[in-house]
Design a protein around this motif. Structure first.
Motif, PDB file in Angstrom:
ATOM      1  N   LYS A 117       0.834  -1.197   0.000  1.00 35.87           N
ATOM      2  CA  LYS A 117       0.000   0.000   0.000  1.00 35.87           C
ATOM      3  C   LYS A 117       0.872   1.251   0.000  1.00 35.87           C
ATOM      4  O   LYS A 117       2.016   1.226   0.449  1.00 35.87           O
ATOM      5  N   VAL A 118       0.310   2.334  -0.540  1.00 36.35           N
ATOM      6  CA  VAL A 118       0.952   3.632  -0.382  1.00 36.35           C
ATOM      7  C   VAL A 118       1.097   3.880   1.118  1.00 36.35           C
ATOM      8  O   VAL A 118       0.211   3.553   1.907  1.00 36.35           O
ATOM      9  N   LYS A 119       2.222   4.442   1.537  1.00 38.98           N
ATOM     10  CA  LYS A 119       2.514   4.632   2.953  1.00 38.98           C
ATOM     11  C   LYS A 119       1.384   5.363   3.679  1.00 38.98           C
ATOM     12  O   LYS A 119       0.904   6.396   3.203  1.00 38.98           O
ATOM     13  N   ASP A 120       0.953   4.800   4.816  1.00 38.96           N
ATOM     14  CA  ASP A 120      -0.093   5.394   5.658  1.00 38.96           C
ATOM     15  C   ASP A 120      -1.388   5.619   4.896  1.00 38.96           C
ATOM     16  O   ASP A 120      -2.112   6.592   5.121  1.00 38.96           O
ATOM     17  N   SER A 121      -1.705   4.712   3.981  1.00 40.12           N
ATOM     18  CA  SER A 121      -2.880   4.866   3.136  1.00 40.12           C
ATOM     19  C   SER A 121      -3.543   3.513   2.937  1.00 40.12           C
ATOM     20  O   SER A 121      -2.938   2.469   3.151  1.00 40.12           O
TER      21      SER A 121
END
Length: 377
Positions: A117-121
């Protein structure tokens, strides 16, 4: 465009999409619904599942292969995890993507890479093509190969750009997070394909990262642009809730001069100018950039300001053709277009003195900062 969140308009459209996919899945393979969590909306928002049903409409798959492909794909969502059975889900490279599980090489029983996943997403990154993108991702096969170098070179820039949007443009980030499920990065000559988003894979944004010079500024631009298309495709999932007219009406017929677009494509383009203005401007206002990055952010704002100005003039002709914007669009559509116009005026007032002095005469469809600096040292 925070009002779209406050009025729950986008939530209603996403729910309609979810219910439509549930019905399609029930008609196609009702036994699968017994094996998954019916209340897990993430399953029914998967753009690859949506693409599967679009491929069925245009008869991409052999009839005998359709349900096998669906079964293999949906295994990743089964509550009771079976021993995976894979045969037709592999792409031409021999890699199969199973959601929630990861990527498998042909002949191996364990994934060689997880879903990232896209970081913190909650937004996932699709690392390879799948059979469900067969007629959507129209680029040479060699540019669809698993590419660790591309991923490793670009993932930090992508993460940083998304983080800047999250921090500086939180309402737009929330829309992105609600509507965009996957991002796919590829590298091909732009004559093959530009970055894009397709309503046939609703929730998936495709980024062509072909220029060596690309950085966080490019990704803010492209995230805003391509997820703008994704958001609009969700908003327009039921076209009558947005348009009062036939949105496929040719703009060229109205203008009386060449223009390849229809009214819907024109509105889409205008909304992506809005999202790009919004994200870049808010990041500049937050002092997120300095030096060349600051200059590139303003240059990209100026680049789209010119495009937006031309398309707003075209829209004015279309509006006159229909006797007023209120004859073209519902209340939801009017809110979107008025927000676009207001943002354009805001950008002109704020940055006009600077960006109007820029020379963009050597630019093509895709902005190049390297070319920009040649004329604007």
């Amino acid at each position: 465009m925070a009002e779209l969140l406050e009025k729950d308009s986008i939530i209603s459209d996403i729910n309609e999409k979810i219910n439509t996919v549930k019905i399609l899945l029930y008609k196609e393979a009702p036994h699968i619904l017994e094996k998954i969590d019916f209340d897990d909306d993430e399953i029914f928002c998967n753009p690859l599942l949506f693409a599967y049903f679009r491929h069925k409409v245009i008869n991409t798959f052999k009839p005998e292969d359709e349900k096998v492909l669906l079964e293999e794909f949906m295994q990743g969502y089964y509550v009771e995890k079976p021993a995976l059975k894979l045969d037709l889900l592999y792409n031409e490279e021999g890699i199969a993507y199973v959601p929630s599980v990861g990527y498998f090489k042909k002949g191996e029983d364990t994934p060689f890479a997880p879903t990232v996943k896209v970081k913190d997403s909650s937004i996932k990154i699709l690392r390879c093509s799948t059979p469900f993108l067969k007629v959507i991702l129209d680029i040479p096969a060699e540019d669809q190969l698993w590419d660790d170098k591309l991923y490793n070179d670009r993932i930090d820039q992508l993460n940083n750009a998304m983080d800047l949007i999250r921090k500086n443009v939180p309402d737009q980030y929330k829309l992105i997070d609600q509507c965009c499920e996957y991002i796919y990065m590829f590298n091909t000559d732009p004559t093959n394909s530009n970055s894009f988003a397709s309503g046939n894979a609703l929730g998936l944004a495709f980024f062509n990262v072909y220029q060596e010079e690309y950085n966080e500024i490019f990704f803010i631009d492209d995230i805003a642009h391509q997820t703008g298309h994704v958001i609009m495709n969700n908003l327009m999932f039921s076209k009558p809730t947005f348009y009062k007219i036939d949105q496929t009406q040719s703009v060229e017929e109205i203008l009386g001069r060449p223009d390849h677009r229809n009214v819907n494509i024109l509105i889409h383009a205008l909304y992506t100018y809005y999202t790009t203005f919004y994200c870049l401007d808010e990041c500049v206002a937050a002092n997120s950039f300095e030096g060349k990055q600051y200059k590139e952010a303003l240059a990209r704002i100026g680049f789209y300001q010119r495009k937006c100005n031309i398309d707003l003039q075209i829209l004015d002709v279309v509006i006159k053709h229909y006797g007023g914007l209120e004859n073209m669009l519902t209340k939801k559509g009017l809110d979107v277009v008025n927000s676009i116009k207001n943002k354009f005026e805001e950008i002109n007032k704020k940055w006009g003195d600077i960006i109007n002095a820029y020379d963009f005469s050597n630019q093509s469809y895709n902005f190049s900062f390297k070319l920009f600096e040649e004329l604007n040292p």
